[in-house]
Write an enzyme that holds these catalytic residues in place. Sequence first.
Site, PDB file in Angstrom:
ATOM      1  N   LYS A 121      34.971  74.356  27.453  1.00  0.00           N
ATOM      2  CA  LYS A 121      35.345  73.570  26.277  1.00  0.00           C
ATOM      3  C   LYS A 121      35.221  74.360  24.977  1.00  0.00           C
ATOM      4  CE  LYS A 121      35.122  69.015  28.145  1.00  0.00           C
ATOM      5  NZ  LYS A 121      34.669  67.649  28.132  1.00  0.00           N
ATOM      6  N   LYS A 205      41.916  71.036  35.638  1.00  0.00           N
ATOM      7  CA  LYS A 205      41.680  69.624  35.929  1.00  0.00           C
ATOM      8  C   LYS A 205      42.464  68.744  34.950  1.00  0.00           C
ATOM      9  CE  LYS A 205      37.671  68.109  33.342  1.00  0.00           C
ATOM     10  NZ  LYS A 205      37.039  66.858  33.168  1.00  0.00           N
ATOM     11  N   LYS A 208      41.737  64.644  29.249  1.00  0.00           N
ATOM     12  CA  LYS A 208      42.210  63.913  28.062  1.00  0.00           C
ATOM     13  C   LYS A 208      42.656  64.872  26.980  1.00  0.00           C
ATOM     14  CE  LYS A 208      38.380  60.666  28.304  1.00  0.00           C
ATOM     15  NZ  LYS A 208      37.205  61.542  28.320  1.00  0.00           N
TER      16      LYS A 208
END
Length: 341
Positions: A121, A205, A208
């Site tokens: 991230k 994956k 969102k």
Amino acid sequence: MTGAPQHKHLVFSGMQPTNTLHLGNYLGALKNWVKIQSEMPCLFCVVDMHAVTQDAGYGHPAELAQATREVAAAYIAAGVDVKRNLVFAQSRVPAHAELAWIFNCVARLGWLDRMTQFKEKSGKHKERASVGLYTYPVLMAADILLYKATHVPVGEDQKQHLELARDVAQKFNNDFAAPGFFPLPEPVIAGAGTRVMSLRDGARKMSKSDDSDYSRINLTDDADAIAQKIRKAKTDPEPLPNSEKGLEGRAEAENLVNIYAALADEPRAAVIARFAGRQFSGFKSALAELAVAKLTPIASQMRRLLADPAEIDRVLADGAARAGAMAAPILADVKRLVGFL
Ligand code: AQP
């Protein structure tokens, strides 16, 4: 020795209100929540304090508040029973933050340095990531252990964070000579949908925060959008194999078969047996039909719930009051063990 009641089994899980929930959130977690609620008492949290660790949630107050209601509506629309379980927003129970601070002092930097989700991230610019994103797994440990939860239904991507929560529990119990004070929470990672991949790239994956809306099926998508996204999903030129082994090295094909199996509640082998040798065009039509049948009722129910935001706020306020009452004696025990007057 402690004032808080012990639960034999208790579930805690949550989702971040960073954007609209997607099929991965549904198959990896939410669908399993609906099953597990008939087996054990459950707390289902909208983890808005986690959402502000990233740009998607930080600095957008109106969107964050709306996303919090939307996520709560998704829980209820998917079948979470708010009478039997607690549905609440994390930020409404300040004990999460208080316990997280103590756990920041229990957890070791080396443990956090190993967390792969932070690396993914924060990307190439680690120094620009928030401190909150780095300590996110510590807050997650506090979320779970604040209630002494024993089971945590999550997708595969959260496994490492759960291991850290177990390490925090163990170290706290040792450091404060309180054996068994915190249980070691078990991850519940079940079904074919534990790791749903992007529809555009079988190596990533479904997320969102992916820039491409075609990478995911949102729980709010209508039938046309669902069918179109599945039609456009990346595959390879080969037909479906006749055994599970034949999916090896075919990440996109495997992903669509897994999604079908998870939505249909069927073993993967049964799905492969039915579609063996068929072209992906035909399989995609069947998958689209199944996905529309399973997901559009959730979207319709979410719309109905969101038309009455005051009622969602009431459910969240009630959940927060009950969660706060459960957390208070446990936090009081923790403070006493730590030596806070
Ligand atoms: N692709 C996935 N497949 C299976 N399970 C998944 N989960 C998330 N993505 C998948 C599970 O959904 C629950 C809630 O996740 P979250 O909201 O805490 O955030 P996340 O794991 O970081 O999910 P996203 O979609 O990738 O969010 P962003 O992009 O905002 O970071 C968890 O149980 C998770 O395992």
